[in-house]
Write an enzyme that holds these catalytic residues in place. Structure first.
Site, short mmCIF file in Angstrom:
data_model
loop_
_atom_site.label_atom_id
_atom_site.label_comp_id
_atom_site.label_asym_id
_atom_site.label_seq_id
_atom_site.Cartn_x
_atom_site.Cartn_y
_atom_site.Cartn_z
N PHE A 46 0.88 -1.21 0.02
CA PHE A 46 -0.04 -0.14 -0.20
C PHE A 46 0.80 1.36 -0.04
CE2 PHE A 46 -1.97 -3.50 2.42
CZ PHE A 46 -3.21 -3.66 1.62
N THR A 51 -7.21 -7.47 -0.21
CA THR A 51 -7.53 -7.18 1.33
C THR A 51 -6.41 -5.98 1.77
OG1 THR A 51 -5.95 -8.64 2.36
CG2 THR A 51 -8.18 -9.54 1.85
N CYS A 52 -6.77 -5.33 2.95
CA CYS A 52 -5.88 -4.45 3.66
C CYS A 52 -4.80 -5.03 4.47
CB CYS A 52 -6.74 -3.41 4.30
SG CYS A 52 -7.46 -2.36 3.69
N ASP A 53 -4.58 -6.30 4.21
CA ASP A 53 -3.35 -6.86 4.97
C ASP A 53 -2.10 -6.87 4.21
OD1 ASP A 53 -1.72 -8.88 6.01
OD2 ASP A 53 -3.53 -9.55 7.20
N ASN A 108 -11.62 -8.82 5.95
CA ASN A 108 -11.89 -7.46 5.18
C ASN A 108 -13.37 -7.24 5.01
OD1 ASN A 108 -9.19 -5.72 3.99
ND2 ASN A 108 -9.11 -7.37 5.68
#
Lengths: 377, 377
Positions: free
Chosen positions: A149, B324-326, B367
């Site tokens: 990110f 996902t935000c992982d 998520n």
């Protein structure tokens, strides 16, 4: 970390099979600690850490906002009482139709980290506010941080200028210093980068107003971690250093720090054995493992405190493994875990600090085992 | 590996979101190839690889037996038409109440690898047949094999003698040479170990009759793998070498080898970006990742073939990541993956060889994303 309420619940209800029990009093106390430590920052709870409706309802009632990773999480937060103006769609990777759905629901704040994502937001959520995530180095964090990110600060400038040119509101910068970040100074360099982006944008006539400082606030596992207050002091110091007397609006996104220590997993010892007569380590098999909720033991990253009914007896290092027929389902092997030599089949153990990143990581049916059950009390 | 039936299904049905499509014709063909390659071995399909009811029903009808990891899998196999005498409870880590439940269902064949497990089986399934799993070194296998299952052969002798003394039937030895095993000779050393255990037990007056040779049979990913026939020849050779003209009953437990190449995941490109203007690699984000079914990309162990509508255009190495935000949800980064330079947001890609170890590994709601959908045609 197993509060008296959790201990009483387990003793009274005797739930069968492995389960997580979350104590809402601890969540409330954590929320209060964050609010006190950073009184000028808005708290956006990272829903992915634990989206249990009871947790979301409590936090909504306490005044929390919500960092959501998907439309499903946005809907969960709204069902729990959050209005759309308290929601950030914080995932930098969104399908355009999901952005459109969030915009329909009233969500007006979106994360981006590249021009391609800006274009999607501009089409699906015209006029919305966007913040650009910048990369950090993640030093000091215990859960692996990749370059997944964010973009470099120089690119963030272009991304935000482009957003503004497409009719979006370039509102600020976000970063994440890495999950389970135990260095209170870790925010400093990222805040410096953010202030640089603010200055460069100001030179182009774009006034940014928001720094989203992400999560990373730790849970106490086996080692002590700094208090919320210590993080607050350090972060406020960094904001003052880099922004002077023009400190912008700020957001924090605690997930693990909000719910990690509020939860305890009850598990059962299924087998204790050795691989040979001369094996140095016993193997202790639990009815929960990497695919049943303890995914964060991947690479032995997170080392949970485990208490047993035999604590006090002589300890010996063990390999700890889960119940599936997958040879990767081993929790601690490279660095074996001390457990009482008397531990035996049928004993119940408590795995502490498991309120975050457990239930939702759980596999849907691997080896036929059902996902981790959860009780919120 | 995307058969015409799968391609037609996707073109006609246009399912939304990521999904797995499994072609039963391929499963049937794989079953036939195993039967032909090892005509004297009983085939026990490893249910954990893909427990879709349609797959289990087909295999039950074809005459397959079933290797089950849990009571839930035993029930699924029986629901699909398997009788209890065609089921092996192959997990060496079982709760005593689960053994009792399996025994009630009529299951009479159990895996063990230590005296503690033997005691549980003796109490909960009196008189049942047990086989003892021995450790192998796993060389040549692509999916990480740990020491989780099995004991050294010297201990297996004690375990089987003990089982017999508790009224169980010591029936044989099992081993597993490691998943995605591409060395056809890998079975030789383990079969030698098994024959050693047979001889030692015979000296104690216990006649073993069964060698469970486990799974490990590969799926073709990016590299060619030997045919079922080649494995059959090598294994039959090893049995002849080590057992002479007294070859015992044998079992094989294909999972990946039975269903891996029968399935294809359809996914969508959500974002293509770079982290800086000078970034060497593009990042390609899909709507499926490590927590949505592709868990076997852990440590980049399994490298799936990926086809795109732009194949033929110039290729460039990419990092591939999930939605996902992982930050751990990255599939291929250490060893970037070549994809067409023209690949763009919204393109649909096919991830091949994904019939095994995908749907059930999928996280229940990480998520907020739903588990991987599956269509069996």
């Amino acid at each position: 970390m197993a509060t008296q309420r959790i201990i009483d619940f387990l003793a009274t209800r005797r739930p069968a099979g492995p389960c997580l029990v979350v104590d809402l009093d601890v969540v409330e106390s954590n929320f209060g600690a964050f609010r006190k430590a950073l009184p000028n920052s808005a708290i956006y709870y990272a829903v992915k850490a634990n989206p249990a409706p009871e947790v979301l309802r409590l936090l909504a009632a306490l005044g929390s906002s919500f960092d959501c990773a998907s439309v499903a999480e946005i809907e969960m937060a709204m069902d729990a009482g959050a209005t759309a103006d308290r929601i950030s769609y914080g995932n930098t990777i969104k399908k355009e139709r999901d952005i459109a759905r969030a915009f329909d629901l009233g969500v007006n704040l979106y994360a981006v980290d590249c021009v391609e994502e800006v274009e999607k937001v501009a089409r699906a959520a015209p006029g919305a506010k966007v913040f650009c995530r910048v990369l950090t180095n993640g030093e000091g964090a215990e859960w692996p941080l990749s370059r997944k990110f964010g973009c470099v600060p120089a690119m963030a400038i272009d991304v935000l200028v482009y957003a503004q040119s497409l009719g979006l509101v370039a509102t600020g910068v976000s970063f994440h210093v890495g999950s389970q970040q135990t260095d209170t100074e870790a925010w400093d360099a990222a805040i410096a980068d953010a202030s640089h982006v603010f200055r460069m944008l100001a030179e182009k006539g774009i006034v940014l107003t928001l720094v989203n400082m992400g999560g990373g606030f730790p849970t106490r596992y086996l080692k002590d971690v700094p208090s919320a207050e210590a993080y607050g002091r350090s972060i406020f110091g960094a904001l003052s250093r880099h922004f002077g007397n023009r400190i912008p609006d700020t957001i924090i996104e605690p997930g693990r720090g909000m719910v990690g220590d509020a939860g305890v997993i009850k598990a059962e010892v299924v087998l204790v054995s050795r691989k040979s007569a001369t094996d140095a380590n016993r193997w202790v098999f639990l009815d929960i493992g990497k695919f049943g909720g303890l995914a964060e033991t991947m690479d032995e990253a997170i080392r949970y405190p485990i208490t047993t009914p035999r604590d006090g007896d002589r300890m010996e290092a063990c390999v700890i493994a889960g119940p599936t027929c997958d040879s990767a389902d081993v929790l601690y092997e490279k660095n074996p875990y001390p457990l009482p030599i008397t531990l035996t089949v049928g004993d119940e153990v408590l795995i502490e600090g498991t309120g975050a990143y457990t239930t939702t990581y759980s596999a849907v049916a691997f080896n036929g085992f059902e996902p981790l059950r959860s009780y919120v009390i």
